[in-house]
Design an enzyme around this catalytic site. Sequence first.
Site, short mmCIF file in Angstrom:
data_model
loop_
_atom_site.label_atom_id
_atom_site.label_comp_id
_atom_site.label_asym_id
_atom_site.label_seq_id
_atom_site.Cartn_x
_atom_site.Cartn_y
_atom_site.Cartn_z
N GLY A 9 -7.61 4.12 0.85
CA GLY A 9 -7.77 5.57 0.98
C GLY A 9 -7.36 6.30 -0.27
N GLY A 13 -6.20 13.05 -1.40
CA GLY A 13 -4.81 13.32 -1.05
C GLY A 13 -3.77 12.47 -1.77
CE1 TYR A 202 -2.16 10.28 10.93
CE2 TYR A 202 -0.33 11.49 11.90
CZ TYR A 202 -0.94 10.93 10.79
OH TYR A 202 -0.34 11.03 9.56
P1 NDP Z 1 -6.35 12.32 3.35
O1 NDP Z 1 -7.21 12.63 4.52
O2 NDP Z 1 -6.38 13.25 2.19
O3 NDP Z 1 -6.67 10.86 2.83
C1 NDP Z 1 -6.90 9.81 3.71
C2 NDP Z 1 -7.66 8.72 3.00
O4 NDP Z 1 -7.93 7.68 3.95
C3 NDP Z 1 -9.01 9.17 2.45
O5 NDP Z 1 -9.18 8.56 1.20
C4 NDP Z 1 -9.99 8.61 3.46
O6 NDP Z 1 -11.26 8.32 2.95
C5 NDP Z 1 -9.28 7.32 3.82
N1 NDP Z 1 -9.83 6.69 5.03
C6 NDP Z 1 -9.94 7.21 6.26
N2 NDP Z 1 -10.53 6.33 7.09
C7 NDP Z 1 -10.80 5.22 6.37
C8 NDP Z 1 -11.42 3.98 6.65
N3 NDP Z 1 -11.91 3.69 7.86
N4 NDP Z 1 -11.51 3.07 5.66
C9 NDP Z 1 -11.05 3.35 4.43
N5 NDP Z 1 -10.48 4.51 4.10
C10 NDP Z 1 -10.36 5.44 5.05
O7 NDP Z 1 -4.87 12.18 3.95
P2 NDP Z 1 -3.42 12.16 3.27
O8 NDP Z 1 -3.50 11.89 1.83
O9 NDP Z 1 -2.70 13.34 3.76
O10 NDP Z 1 -2.77 10.91 4.03
C11 NDP Z 1 -2.44 9.71 3.39
C12 NDP Z 1 -1.37 9.00 4.19
O11 NDP Z 1 -0.19 9.78 4.25
C13 NDP Z 1 -1.75 8.70 5.63
O12 NDP Z 1 -1.31 7.40 5.94
C14 NDP Z 1 -0.97 9.71 6.42
O13 NDP Z 1 -0.67 9.24 7.72
C15 NDP Z 1 0.27 9.85 5.58
N6 NDP Z 1 0.99 11.09 5.79
C16 NDP Z 1 0.46 12.29 5.41
C17 NDP Z 1 1.16 13.46 5.63
C18 NDP Z 1 0.63 14.78 5.23
O14 NDP Z 1 1.32 15.76 5.41
N7 NDP Z 1 -0.58 14.88 4.68
C19 NDP Z 1 2.48 13.44 6.27
C20 NDP Z 1 2.91 12.13 6.65
C21 NDP Z 1 2.20 11.01 6.39
P3 NDP Z 1 -12.39 9.47 2.72
O15 NDP Z 1 -11.99 10.17 1.46
O16 NDP Z 1 -13.63 8.67 2.58
O17 NDP Z 1 -12.35 10.36 3.92
#
Ligand code: NDP
Length: 353
Positions: A9, A13, A202
Amino acid sequence: SKKTVVITGASSGLGLQAAKSLAQQGWQVIMACRDFQKAEKAAKEVGMDPENYQVIHCDLASKQSVRNFVQTFRTMYNSLDALVCNAAVYFPNAHKEGVILPGLFPGGGPRWSAEGHEMSFAANYLGHFLLCKLLLEDLKKSSFSAPRCVILGTVTATVNGAELGGMIPPLAHVGNFEGLEKGMKAPVTMLDGGAFDGAKAYKDSKVCDVMLMKELHKRYHKETGIVFTSLYPGCIAETNLFREHYPLFQNLFPAFHKTVTKAYVSQEEAGQRLAACVADERYGTSGSYYSWEGEAGTGGGGGREAVQNTEKDLDWFMNYGSFRTLSIDEIGGEAADDQRCSKLWELSEKLVA
Ligand code: NDP
């Protein structure tokens, strides 16, 4: 030669910012992404040098895609120095259709992975379970003294009872994995076998991620020297994770975390912090859970205020230590239960067999 890191991912983000930071520190970054074009575009937009990264396709919601990813990776790299399990999806409005006012909760019902599992469980957890299992072999070949595997947790997985974010309903509840025991396929959507709720799905998936870290540590740390850790990076309220939330929520959420929970962090800061968990020797204790405490963690803000007048650099975050470290035995909530962690591992093995 360069150290190698796989980040899932990395097209958005936190993952993208961590990729950028590690590439700048001289790592070779393998971006494991489901959307090739989006990942390439994102890497260019944040100014990553094509010399320092490579996108390899990986859709975590498909066993076959994860296996293909590992195969492709092995044709190009002989070993791996770090793995970051970061990708996640979040469907906060998704409820069982017809149960709640349709206009107010428009998110529809569950979505499904290639194998027919509920999507948050499949993409956030099960795909990573398989990826970790396969890439263990490559991590073992690392010439780095303590290769790392970092798995993203979250405050809402309620592993640390003292945090506000972990007390907001619906609370995570994997129960005794009643739903998983039945195979996690329709009509079963939830790990505890209960009614579908996207926000809870989630949180449950993230409890599993923390359990996965603990179980990997227990099974493989001593034998391999690989360091397994988890972190809550703070609330990065502006990432795409919240893309399916209501517009009003999207507008208020960052402000809420800036003023109330004080857990707000920018994507770039959070990315640097994740990068530190991969590269900095201070984050090398296997089994640890690093929880970002934000301003709240600096006891009313002394350090935080000080930094607002100076340059925000990586050193500051490290020196002021606003991560609270939970050792493996301090990890709380459902993830505290070792038997449940083992049960999750065994049931997961059946699903990816
Ligand atoms: P984003 O939505 O910005 O990024 C998520 C990423 O995961 C994207 O690159 C997305 O791909 C990818 N993704 C989703 N589904 C799949 C899949 N089936 N196969 C491969 N890649 C996939 O989220 P964040 O950056 O916020 O989150 C990143 C991590 O941080 C997560 O694990 C989240 O739980 C954790 N987190 C985030 C917080 C927050 O406040 N944002 C707080 C606590 C934890 P695509 O670009 O193609 O959609």
